[in-house]
Write an enzyme that holds these catalytic residues in place. Structure first.
Site, PDB file in Angstrom:
ATOM      1  N   SER A 137      62.567  64.322  12.552  1.00  0.00           N
ATOM      2  CA  SER A 137      62.142  63.835  13.862  1.00  0.00           C
ATOM      3  C   SER A 137      60.646  63.576  13.835  1.00  0.00           C
ATOM      4  O   SER A 137      59.910  64.182  13.044  1.00  0.00           O
ATOM      5  CB  SER A 137      62.463  64.898  14.928  1.00  0.00           C
ATOM      6  OG  SER A 137      61.777  64.647  16.139  1.00  0.00           O
ATOM      7  N   TYR A 150      62.399  73.404  18.745  1.00  0.00           N
ATOM      8  CA  TYR A 150      63.005  72.211  18.140  1.00  0.00           C
ATOM      9  C   TYR A 150      62.009  71.540  17.203  1.00  0.00           C
ATOM     10  O   TYR A 150      62.337  71.196  16.064  1.00  0.00           O
ATOM     11  CB  TYR A 150      63.451  71.237  19.226  1.00  0.00           C
ATOM     12  CG  TYR A 150      64.025  69.954  18.669  1.00  0.00           C
ATOM     13  CD1 TYR A 150      65.350  69.902  18.244  1.00  0.00           C
ATOM     14  CD2 TYR A 150      63.253  68.807  18.553  1.00  0.00           C
ATOM     15  CE1 TYR A 150      65.888  68.738  17.710  1.00  0.00           C
ATOM     16  CE2 TYR A 150      63.778  67.637  18.025  1.00  0.00           C
ATOM     17  CZ  TYR A 150      65.096  67.608  17.615  1.00  0.00           C
ATOM     18  OH  TYR A 150      65.608  66.452  17.086  1.00  0.00           O
TER      19      TYR A 150
END
Length: 255
Positions: A137, A150
């Site tokens: 990500s 996250y």
């Protein structure tokens, strides 16, 4: 002979789009997910007529072993590509999220990625020209507020990928990761809702499938998706700390 691909977290979102993208190109795709009902329904769709799959809970050793055994039986022990896609996201301020919720992100996004890669290694090693693609990500570029755990889990994926790319080169296995920004999925909506009062621009999941295709065929280790994300990556690499934080605030709308 069709090339083979295993995808975790394939029942929806990026995983499902990636499976459909490669199935349409003639690949034999193994779709695996912890949601047994959803994956059964997906496999009944006509575009997956030559594909297969089943249940895989990446937090459970036995479930991962069973899924890999099933994949190997379907492909005669050939795994051209493994897409380590399964992931979860819970957004919010760190102190407001209970530890069970945050531990789940570590279990899936960190230990799950590690568990599947470790268990799949023998199949990858025995398949000439095999590739492992981990879903990372752009939140691995700089720590993202309201996505602390996250984001940290994707820093792990990035470092894990870079290390394995060097380690597994001696086995002939190419290792890469793709780093999408917010994508138009249920998970993407959860992330974007906390970052800014204005709507966060999103990309469609197909751009991730295309990036995975490039990672497989064109080499390279880290593939950042989107022009803005690439610029952010360059700035974060070269600016001093104060500049990195200023850029992150502006990009994330976190003032």
């Amino acid at each position: 002979m069709s090339r083979t691909m295993m995808i975790t977290g394939a029942a929806r979102g990026i995983g499902l789009t990636t499976a459909r993208y490669f199935a349409e190109k003639g690949w034999r795709v193994g779709l695996y997910d912890c949601d047994s009902e959803a994956i059964t329904e997906v496999l009944q769709q006509p575009e997956f007529g030559r594909c297969f799959g089943g249940v895989c809970d990446v937090t459970d050793d036995e479930s991962v072993a069973y899924a890999l055994q099933h994949f190997a039986e379907q492909t005669h022990d050939i795994m051209d590509v493994l897409v380590n896609n399964a992931g979860v996201l819970s957004a919010g301020y760190f102190e407001d999220l209970d530890l069970a919720t945050q531990n789940k992100m570590i279990e899936v996004n960190v230990l799950g990625v590690m568990r599947v890669a470790h268990a799949a290694f023998p199949l990858l090693r025995e398949t000439p020209g095999a590739t492992l693609v981990n879903l990372c990500s752009v939140s691995s570029i700089h720590g993202v507020p309201t996505l602390a755990i996250y984001s940290a889990s994707k820093f792990f994926v990035n470092g894990f990928t870079e290390a394995l790319a060097l380690e597994w080169e001696r086995h002939g296995i190419h290792v890469a990761c793709v780093k999408p920004p917010i994508i138009n999925t249920q998970m993407g909506a959860a992330a974007g809702a906390f970052l800014s009062e204005t709507p966060v621009p999103t990309l469609e999941p197909i751009v991730v499938a295309e990036a995975i295709d490039r990672a497989i065929h064109k080499g390279g280790t880290g593939h950042i998706i989107g022009t803005g994300s690439k610029i952010w990556g360059l700035l974060d690499r070269w600016l001093p700390e104060a500049g990195r934080e200023w850029v992150a605030r502006k990009i994330l709308g976190f003032n």
